[in-house]
Design a protein around this motif. Structure first.
Motif, PDB file in Angstrom:
ATOM      1  N   TYR A  40       0.846  -1.205   0.000  1.00 38.71           N
ATOM      2  CA  TYR A  40       0.000   0.000   0.000  1.00 38.71           C
ATOM      3  C   TYR A  40       0.879   1.252   0.000  1.00 38.71           C
ATOM      4  O   TYR A  40       0.680   2.176  -0.787  1.00 38.71           O
ATOM      5  CB  TYR A  40      -0.892   0.039   1.244  1.00 38.71           C
ATOM      6  CG  TYR A  40      -2.186  -0.713   1.161  1.00 38.71           C
ATOM      7  CD1 TYR A  40      -3.296  -0.163   0.521  1.00 38.71           C
ATOM      8  CD2 TYR A  40      -2.329  -1.957   1.760  1.00 38.71           C
ATOM      9  CE1 TYR A  40      -4.506  -0.838   0.468  1.00 38.71           C
ATOM     10  CE2 TYR A  40      -3.543  -2.646   1.715  1.00 38.71           C
ATOM     11  CZ  TYR A  40      -4.620  -2.081   1.073  1.00 38.71           C
ATOM     12  OH  TYR A  40      -5.826  -2.746   1.029  1.00 38.71           O
TER      13      TYR A  40
ATOM     14  N   VAL B  39      -5.790   1.730   4.494  1.00 36.95           N
ATOM     15  CA  VAL B  39      -6.182   3.133   4.483  1.00 36.95           C
ATOM     16  C   VAL B  39      -6.717   3.483   5.869  1.00 36.95           C
ATOM     17  O   VAL B  39      -7.528   2.727   6.417  1.00 36.95           O
ATOM     18  CB  VAL B  39      -7.267   3.374   3.415  1.00 36.95           C
ATOM     19  CG1 VAL B  39      -7.743   4.821   3.424  1.00 36.95           C
ATOM     20  CG2 VAL B  39      -6.757   3.005   2.026  1.00 36.95           C
ATOM     21  N   PRO B  40      -6.288   4.570   6.467  1.00 38.24           N
ATOM     22  CA  PRO B  40      -5.460   5.637   5.909  1.00 38.24           C
ATOM     23  C   PRO B  40      -3.973   5.539   6.262  1.00 38.24           C
ATOM     24  O   PRO B  40      -3.164   6.236   5.647  1.00 38.24           O
ATOM     25  CB  PRO B  40      -6.045   6.892   6.547  1.00 38.24           C
ATOM     26  CG  PRO B  40      -6.477   6.430   7.917  1.00 38.24           C
ATOM     27  CD  PRO B  40      -6.930   4.995   7.730  1.00 38.24           C
TER      28      PRO B  40
ATOM     29  N   THR C 102      -1.330   3.944   3.336  1.00 37.79           N
ATOM     30  CA  THR C 102      -1.283   4.818   2.159  1.00 37.79           C
ATOM     31  C   THR C 102      -0.848   6.229   2.549  1.00 37.79           C
ATOM     32  O   THR C 102      -0.192   6.916   1.772  1.00 37.79           O
ATOM     33  CB  THR C 102      -2.643   4.867   1.436  1.00 37.79           C
ATOM     34  OG1 THR C 102      -3.667   5.194   2.381  1.00 37.79           O
ATOM     35  CG2 THR C 102      -2.966   3.545   0.759  1.00 37.79           C
ATOM     36  N   GLY C 103      -1.204   6.639   3.770  1.00 39.69           N
ATOM     37  CA  GLY C 103      -0.766   7.956   4.245  1.00 39.69           C
ATOM     38  C   GLY C 103       0.740   8.035   4.363  1.00 39.69           C
ATOM     39  O   GLY C 103       1.360   9.044   4.011  1.00 39.69           O
TER      40      GLY C 103
ATOM     41  N   ARG D 224       1.480   3.846  -3.220  1.00 42.48           N
ATOM     42  CA  ARG D 224       1.030   5.238  -3.087  1.00 42.48           C
ATOM     43  C   ARG D 224       2.199   6.201  -3.283  1.00 42.48           C
ATOM     44  O   ARG D 224       2.059   7.241  -3.933  1.00 42.48           O
ATOM     45  CB  ARG D 224       0.394   5.436  -1.703  1.00 42.48           C
ATOM     46  CG  ARG D 224      -0.076   6.855  -1.427  1.00 42.48           C
ATOM     47  CD  ARG D 224      -1.152   7.295  -2.407  1.00 42.48           C
ATOM     48  NE  ARG D 224      -1.545   8.662  -2.160  1.00 42.48           N
ATOM     49  CZ  ARG D 224      -0.913   9.740  -2.667  1.00 42.48           C
ATOM     50  NH1 ARG D 224       0.146   9.588  -3.456  1.00 42.48           N
ATOM     51  NH2 ARG D 224      -1.355  10.955  -2.391  1.00 42.48           N
TER      52      ARG D 224
END
Length: 199
Positions: free
Chosen positions: A25, A75-76, A79-80, A29
């Motif tokens: 992830y 998420v979050p 990916t953050g 991203r």
């Protein structure tokens, strides 16, 4: 060497697989975010950058569906972390020449394809042929993009003057590039002086 069954998580995944899926992830991203910034700044931008951005979005969407079946979500937080990583990477790009930014971009997608190969091997080891095939499908798809990105970086040699221009043509990018060139010139002068003394 152990002889018992390898441990799996409550979701039926190896711990290494669980962690690596979350890493997928983040890396995906980061790759998509970084390439989007490159596509926006480089003029002209190789079309492979836009293709890579779209592929990263599609991979993240499919990944969310796949991992939800194992009770795993990205998420979050995951990916953050990838979004923050791409922003930091973008700040470092301000010092780069056009050819350097493109060569470095190849590493973004290469990290993802290597991770997908690792995940496929883990899924195979666990006997999950369906998930392994999905990982390999994405690995193959992104390897084509990786190859095209590498070719675009190498093609910068066709215009040597453009290849060494600031990757970011805006004021801050030009200033960062000027700083990098100045530091490089100082470093080269120092190396030359040391080399002459040794000679």
């Amino acid at each position: 060497m152990g002889t018992g069954a390898l441990p799996v998580s409550d979701q039926g995944l190896f711990p290494a697989e669980h962690r690596s899926l979350r890493e997928l992830y983040a890396l995906t991203r980061a790759f998509g975010g970084h390439w989007a910034r490159l596509d926006d700044k480089l003029d002209p931008a190789p079309d492979v950058l836009a293709r890579g951005v779209e592929a990263s979005k599609a991979l993240l969407a499919e990944l969310a569906e796949r991992t939800a079946a194992y009770g795993l979500h990205g998420v979050p937080a995951a990916t953050g972390a990838g979004a923050w990583s791409s922003r930091l990477r973008g700040a470092g790009d301000l010092l780069l020449e056009r050819n350097q930014a493109l060569r470095a971009a190849v590493l973004d997608v290469q990290h993802v394809t290597t991770l997908l190969a690792f995940l496929a091997a883990l899924a195979d080891r666990r006997g999950d042929a369906k998930l392994a095939a999905w990982h390999r499908g994405w690995e193959t798809r992104l390897r084509a993009i990786e190859d095209d990105a590498r070719a675009a970086a190498v093609a910068e040699a066709e215009d040597p003057e453009r290849a060494i221009q600031a990757y970011d043509g805006y004021k801050l990018g030009r200033a960062g590039h000027k700083l990098a060139v100045g530091l490089g010139t100082l470093g080269e002068a120092y190396d030359g002086r040391v080399g002459r003394r040794r000679g």
